[in-house]
Scaffold this active site. Sequence first.
Site, PDB file in Angstrom:
ATOM      1  N   PRO A   1       0.814  -1.215   0.000  1.00  0.00           N
ATOM      2  CA  PRO A   1       0.000   0.000   0.000  1.00  0.00           C
ATOM      3  C   PRO A   1       0.854   1.274   0.000  1.00  0.00           C
ATOM      4  O   PRO A   1       1.654   1.501   0.903  1.00  0.00           O
ATOM      5  CB  PRO A   1      -0.801  -0.117   1.300  1.00  0.00           C
ATOM      6  CG  PRO A   1      -0.754  -1.570   1.659  1.00  0.00           C
ATOM      7  CD  PRO A   1       0.572  -2.048   1.181  1.00  0.00           C
ATOM      8  N   GLU A   2       0.693   2.072  -1.037  1.00  0.00           N
ATOM      9  CA  GLU A   2       1.309   3.396  -1.097  1.00  0.00           C
ATOM     10  C   GLU A   2       0.219   4.371  -1.496  1.00  0.00           C
ATOM     11  O   GLU A   2      -0.963   4.010  -1.510  1.00  0.00           O
ATOM     12  CB  GLU A   2       2.501   3.388  -2.056  1.00  0.00           C
ATOM     13  CG  GLU A   2       3.545   2.356  -1.655  1.00  0.00           C
ATOM     14  CD  GLU A   2       4.941   2.601  -2.234  1.00  0.00           C
ATOM     15  OE1 GLU A   2       5.223   3.710  -2.692  1.00  0.00           O
ATOM     16  OE2 GLU A   2       5.742   1.646  -2.214  1.00  0.00           O
TER      17      GLU A   2
ATOM     18  N   LYS B   1      -1.169   8.120   3.064  1.00  0.00           N
ATOM     19  CA  LYS B   1      -1.420   6.692   3.246  1.00  0.00           C
ATOM     20  C   LYS B   1      -2.541   6.431   4.258  1.00  0.00           C
ATOM     21  O   LYS B   1      -2.758   5.303   4.677  1.00  0.00           O
ATOM     22  CB  LYS B   1      -0.143   5.984   3.701  1.00  0.00           C
ATOM     23  CG  LYS B   1       1.005   6.079   2.699  1.00  0.00           C
ATOM     24  CD  LYS B   1       2.200   5.308   3.222  1.00  0.00           C
ATOM     25  CE  LYS B   1       3.390   5.449   2.314  1.00  0.00           C
ATOM     26  NZ  LYS B   1       4.556   4.666   2.810  1.00  0.00           N
TER      27      LYS B   1
ATOM     28  N   ASN C   1       7.996   2.418  -0.115  1.00  0.00           N
ATOM     29  CA  ASN C   1       9.238   1.771  -0.516  1.00  0.00           C
ATOM     30  C   ASN C   1       9.382   1.584  -2.020  1.00  0.00           C
ATOM     31  O   ASN C   1      10.463   1.697  -2.571  1.00  0.00           O
ATOM     32  CB  ASN C   1       9.347   0.405   0.168  1.00  0.00           C
ATOM     33  CG  ASN C   1      10.481   0.363   1.161  1.00  0.00           C
ATOM     34  OD1 ASN C   1      10.930   1.400   1.641  1.00  0.00           O
ATOM     35  ND2 ASN C   1      10.955  -0.819   1.467  1.00  0.00           N
TER      36      ASN C   1
ATOM     37  N   ARG D   1      14.196   0.258   6.148  1.00  0.00           N
ATOM     38  CA  ARG D   1      13.326  -0.234   5.088  1.00  0.00           C
ATOM     39  C   ARG D   1      14.191  -0.711   3.933  1.00  0.00           C
ATOM     40  O   ARG D   1      15.264  -0.162   3.669  1.00  0.00           O
ATOM     41  CB  ARG D   1      12.393   0.885   4.605  1.00  0.00           C
ATOM     42  CG  ARG D   1      11.480   1.454   5.670  1.00  0.00           C
ATOM     43  CD  ARG D   1      10.389   0.501   6.076  1.00  0.00           C
ATOM     44  NE  ARG D   1       9.495   0.197   4.980  1.00  0.00           N
ATOM     45  CZ  ARG D   1       8.477   0.979   4.621  1.00  0.00           C
ATOM     46  NH1 ARG D   1       8.230   2.104   5.280  1.00  0.00           N
ATOM     47  NH2 ARG D   1       7.699   0.631   3.620  1.00  0.00           N
TER      48      ARG D   1
END
Length: 268
Positions: free
Chosen positions: A2-3, A51, A165, A250
């Site tokens: 999810p972005e 988000k 990411n 990350r």
Amino acid sequence: MPEGDTVWQTAQRLHQALAGSPLTRSDLRVPRLATVDLTGRHVLEVVPRGKHLLTRVEGGLTLHSHLRMDGSWQVYGPAERWRGGPHHQIRAILATADRTAVGYRLPVLGLLRTGDEDRVVGHLGPDLLGPDWDPDEALRRLLADPSRPLGEALLDQRNLAGIGNVYKSELCFVLCVSPWLPIGEVSSPERLVAHAKKLLEANRNRRARVTTAEPRPDRRLWVYGRPGRPCLRCGTPVRAADQGRAGQERSTFWCPSCQAGPQGPAPS
């Protein structure tokens, strides 16, 4: 993963399914909301903010949720089988007469006054897919700490909201700079902001995210998720390493040949 584009799509689905109708079922499965019942209230709208998802309900209330790494909202018809995960992973159920929205693995779920939404989203920078988008303000925030590595600066939602990411790694590749290059050393950083907007806009209505010009599944992304595989541009093996402060690391992907600047930690 999810972005900003995924959350935008989720908000659209939830809005279409719930907005304008009274809730016939309300089941919020987190301890602090266990006694909350929104049944009978109309859902006014569902809007994304970076988000975050804001489901605004009649009576001046907002149900706030965040998907983080693997949360999701699924929408089902009356006779449709729920298939978003095991029953014990369900954190929220909101239903109208025609549709049921089920929230799976939601790490953040809270209820607050709509007028108090800034408590949960007020810290965010300009939203790449939102009506508040301001490229100049986003650039100002990014450059406020010129020594910060580019990859970390892009992930900081206080700078600009919506990048995760995938887009972090893909943006750095497209601009041919290392994710470890200090943001203050990026030439023409306004291009970075403009391209971030372009990529998320291009993908907000796509089922499969694409940052290259290729529709093939194995060539949709330049570097993300491709460690050890040949760079699609030069053939050099793509590298991967954790990036970020201790406890906030990350995964980052990049091509050491195509992307100039510091190359991150040496392969172990």
